[in-house]
Design a protein around this motif. Sequence first.
Motif, PDB file in Angstrom:
ATOM      1  N   PRO A  94       0.798  -1.234   0.000  1.00  0.00           N
ATOM      2  CA  PRO A  94       0.000   0.000   0.000  1.00  0.00           C
ATOM      3  C   PRO A  94       0.826   1.276   0.000  1.00  0.00           C
ATOM      4  N   TRP A  95       2.012   1.238   0.574  1.00  0.00           N
ATOM      5  CA  TRP A  95       2.832   2.459   0.618  1.00  0.00           C
ATOM      6  C   TRP A  95       3.621   2.657  -0.687  1.00  0.00           C
ATOM      7  N   ARG A  96       3.499   1.718  -1.617  1.00  0.00           N
ATOM      8  CA  ARG A  96       4.154   1.874  -2.910  1.00  0.00           C
ATOM      9  C   ARG A  96       3.196   2.387  -3.989  1.00  0.00           C
ATOM     10  N   GLU A  97       1.993   2.778  -3.584  1.00  0.00           N
ATOM     11  CA  GLU A  97       1.007   3.247  -4.555  1.00  0.00           C
ATOM     12  C   GLU A  97       1.415   4.573  -5.182  1.00  0.00           C
ATOM     13  N   ASN A  98       2.182   5.363  -4.446  1.00  0.00           N
ATOM     14  CA  ASN A  98       2.662   6.632  -4.976  1.00  0.00           C
ATOM     15  C   ASN A  98       3.955   7.013  -4.256  1.00  0.00           C
ATOM     16  N   ASN A  99       4.469   8.181  -4.550  1.00  0.00           N
ATOM     17  CA  ASN A  99       5.740   8.621  -3.952  1.00  0.00           C
ATOM     18  C   ASN A  99       5.544   9.639  -2.832  1.00  0.00           C
ATOM     19  N   ARG A 120       7.431  -7.453  10.721  1.00  0.00           N
ATOM     20  CA  ARG A 120       7.234  -8.101   9.428  1.00  0.00           C
ATOM     21  C   ARG A 120       6.233  -7.331   8.564  1.00  0.00           C
ATOM     22  N   VAL A 121       6.402  -7.441   7.246  1.00  0.00           N
ATOM     23  CA  VAL A 121       5.539  -6.724   6.310  1.00  0.00           C
ATOM     24  C   VAL A 121       4.079  -7.122   6.480  1.00  0.00           C
ATOM     25  N   ASP A 122       3.803  -8.427   6.571  1.00  0.00           N
ATOM     26  CA  ASP A 122       2.403  -8.864   6.666  1.00  0.00           C
ATOM     27  C   ASP A 122       1.743  -8.402   7.961  1.00  0.00           C
ATOM     28  N   THR A 123       2.535  -8.186   8.998  1.00  0.00           N
ATOM     29  CA  THR A 123       1.996  -7.639  10.246  1.00  0.00           C
ATOM     30  C   THR A 123       1.697  -6.154  10.094  1.00  0.00           C
ATOM     31  N   GLY A 140      16.420  -9.193  -0.110  1.00  0.00           N
ATOM     32  CA  GLY A 140      16.851  -9.662   1.199  1.00  0.00           C
ATOM     33  C   GLY A 140      15.767 -10.375   1.976  1.00  0.00           C
ATOM     34  N   SER A 141      14.507 -10.001   1.735  1.00  0.00           N
ATOM     35  CA  SER A 141      13.410 -10.622   2.479  1.00  0.00           C
ATOM     36  C   SER A 141      12.866 -11.873   1.795  1.00  0.00           C
TER      37      SER A 141
END
Length: 389
Positions: free
Chosen positions: A32-37, A53-56, A197-198
């Motif tokens: 969700p935080w990659r939807e825009n800059n 963790r990302v999913d958390t 890395g993840s």
Amino acid sequence: MTNELNNWSKTKIKDFQATFLSWYDLEKRTLPWRENNDPYRIWVSEIMLQQTRVDTVIPYYLNFMNLFPTIQDLADADEDVLLKAWEGLGYYSRVRNLQKAAIQIVTEFNGEMPKDPALIATLKGIGPYTTGAISSMAFQLPIPAVDGNVMRVVSRLFEISEDIAKPASRKTFEKIMTDIIDPHKPGDFNQAMMDLGSSTCTPTTPTCNLCPINEFCQSFEKGTMLQYPVKSKKKKAKPVYYIGAIIKNNRGEFLLEKREEKGLLANMWTFPLVEEEPIIENTLLPLGGLTSKQPEDIEKQTLENLTKEIKENYQVEPVWLKKPFVEVKHIFSHLKWFIAVYFGQLIEDNDHEELPKNCKWVHPSEFDQYTFPGPQQKMWQAYLTKFKD
């Protein structure tokens, strides 16, 4: 390491960048935080992703952005509402620093994230990694964002033997990342490093045959992947022992205490906790623990101490179960709490005495209005499992 990097020609670096970014374009995670800059969205996500963790993070992030959609909203937020939105993520200093930085941005930068990395770095709670993440992802500046994932990838790529647990080693990794980062797509490059890395270049089971940059990787060529990164062991968390008191009155309410404004778990709500010193040598458990066989006189003394502390500090005298019904363990970064949890019931309506200002009787139906730290949540879930009101 230095010689290996120096052997990379400009052509090889460009080939590496093109190969890596082509993989990222195909495989990048939808987040969700990659939807825009938007620098605010990037900033909040990066702070949440620290130690988590990302999913958390995803559901917390979506809720947080709904509650505080702008930097101004975050700056103006009531602390109790802010802490409640963060409840369960832990490391609460992160969200407190988020708000302090938001106030800085409002007062010093007219409510907008500054574009200069040097100014971004002056914001509360923002270190070199977050500065690099915001600078590269929001403003397309070729600033590296070096975290644990990145250090693992880079250390294997160039067989770097410096200890990544030592702060001084960061400069080595930042220098290398500065040399290899794509100047035209620095945000994508940094995120590609994080994703690799993840997903692929993991700590113990890297899938090197599937790695998009294995043709450039020195440790893959030599089969030394698991020797990197070099990381010294950190000190063990110091054990601290508590007696926890879950006290219920005749109205079905429970006694809660708000912690002090400073220190660990500041301004959060817990059941009363009484710190104890372990008496029996070599035990890792609190006094009266379920799994420790302790003499009856010590168990009796522990309960007497708890009764005395609760009466003196909270002016209530419950009837106690003679033994703790659960032992809760909770690890902070530098401390490990052991809590032997007792249950007490007020038989008569003897909670009429005035409580300390930082204490309240609260019904479980209102618990969602109070911010509970991890140990509190574990104590409450254990109570629900044991007693099932």
